[in-house]
Scaffold this active site. Sequence first.
Site, PDB file in Angstrom:
ATOM      1  N   LYS A 131       0.861  -1.181   0.000  1.00 14.10           N
ATOM      2  CA  LYS A 131       0.000   0.000   0.000  1.00 14.10           C
ATOM      3  C   LYS A 131       0.896   1.228   0.000  1.00 14.10           C
ATOM      4  CE  LYS A 131      -4.465   0.740   0.109  1.00 14.10           C
ATOM      5  NZ  LYS A 131      -5.563  -0.177  -0.239  1.00 14.10           N
ATOM      6  N   ASP A 171      -7.081   4.277  -4.425  1.00 11.68           N
ATOM      7  CA  ASP A 171      -7.729   4.082  -3.128  1.00 11.68           C
ATOM      8  C   ASP A 171      -8.393   5.434  -2.859  1.00 11.68           C
ATOM      9  OD1 ASP A 171      -7.671   1.945  -0.769  1.00 11.68           O
ATOM     10  OD2 ASP A 171      -7.543   3.893   0.196  1.00 11.68           O
TER      11      ASP A 171
HETATM   12  N1  GLU Z   1      -7.270   0.119  -2.889  1.00 16.09           N
HETATM   13  C1  GLU Z   1      -8.018  -1.056  -3.245  1.00 16.09           C
HETATM   14  C2  GLU Z   1      -8.056  -2.013  -2.071  1.00 16.09           C
HETATM   15  O1  GLU Z   1      -8.123  -1.575  -0.948  1.00 16.09           O
HETATM   16  C3  GLU Z   1      -7.574  -1.657  -4.558  1.00 16.09           C
HETATM   17  C4  GLU Z   1      -6.134  -2.072  -4.649  1.00 16.09           C
HETATM   18  C5  GLU Z   1      -5.713  -2.509  -6.046  1.00 16.09           C
HETATM   19  O2  GLU Z   1      -6.544  -2.589  -6.942  1.00 16.09           O
HETATM   20  O3  GLU Z   1      -4.510  -2.756  -6.209  1.00 16.09           O
HETATM   21  O4  GLU Z   1      -8.070  -3.209  -2.205  1.00 16.09           O
END
Ligand code: GLU
Length: 450
Positions: A131, A171
């Site tokens: 992340k 996100d």
């Molecule tokens: N931010 C999204 C999550 O919390 C998607 C992450 C992604 O697609 O890599 O899963």
Amino acid sequence: MTETVLPASVASVFEEVIRRNPGEGEFHQAVREVLESLGPVVAKHPEYADAEVIRRLCEPERQVIFRVPWTDDAGRVQLNRGFRVEFNSALGPYKGGLRFHPSVYLGIVKFLGFEQIFKNSLTGLPIGGAKGGSDFDPKGRSDAEVMRFCQSFMIELYRHLGEHTDVPAGDIGVGTREIGYLFGQYKRITNRFESGVLTGKGLTWGGSQVRTEATGYGAVFFVDEILRTAGESFEGRRAIVSGSGNVAIYAIEKIHELGGRVVACSDSNGYIVDEAGIDLDLLKDIKDVRRGRISEYAAQRPGAVSVPGGVIWDVPTDIALPCATQNELGENGAAALIRGGCRVVAEGANMPTTPGAVRALRAAGVRFAPGKAVNAGGVATSALEMQQNASRDSWSFEYTEQRLAEIVRSIHDRCLETAESYGAPGDYVAGANIAGFTRVADAMLAQGVV
Ligand code: GLU
């Protein structure tokens, strides 16, 4: 409500996490929630403890923190901090979104990265967990300012990325606009049109159908499975969905398609109630096109009411989907939901329910499903985007949505089967934590001490 006692076999790992990561409350919370489920797993598999798999899992493989200077429209120099926590690559390249929000600091990025490991594992697809993000606030910024920020952010981040290394996505605060600026800058720096380096791209330049809708749709498919397991359906049910961003909007759309009625949604200033069911065209226009506030909805929709400063959990409902942000549903909210007759709570956001609220809901017999299972459809569709990029192909909306639905169904079933096999039938929390953990742990064991 009092805290659950951690199994003795993992308590020392948790103490070490607290000692090594001071002041990172959200990260501690996310780790604790997983460790609470792992006692029976460690008892059955002493090899995990022997190889210190859990301790290693709680330590990110790599953490990058960097300065992001940029110039605003008035010519003033602005300064933000950028993060990327590459948590675990046992199952595939690091994968997870970027969050741009003033609340972002290392503890938030680590909690999200940690959750992402298990979520990505649950999808059954070859993606590791990561992340990133920044304390940059896109709210009120012009497109040109957002672009300059994204370009500065990518000048540092690009060296850590690659389709086989680390693949960010969106996100909170990062949507197609931001992914576009980030991709453009990556391409300019590297001189490579490397589609698979970011997901959530626009449809004409490597994006996947259904990626925009996937987190919301996937969450609703998951709830549909919860209901189906009990011989029920969305037909004629009331629902409330907190938030009004990407996840909330597409959760509302799919609930309406499946015959339910969403009567309330919210933003950080309050909530609106619309007993006729949320008018999605109006909501999309306010939030997506005009980037406005939810209170504008009530001003434009006869019969709708705005409750500024109110808490959405006060609205009576059958089903609640917290789709805004971490810890938005606390013990008071849980008590209000129980009073209002709520029977199912499914987390569309990451860790929106506090541990005390989870305990209260479960004690009252509310079926509760955690975000790492419920909202995994988003990142699963990112993995489908990576598949399409790798084969230089693009699939139809119908086919992609069908793949998403199958993946969500299999996550649901795997959670229930795992919970059952560990003596906790119907426990989605234990099922998600254990099923997510064992796939990563087995890969880590196979790959040795790295
Ligand atoms: N931010 C999204 C999550 O919390 C998607 C992450 C992604 O697609 O890599 O899963």
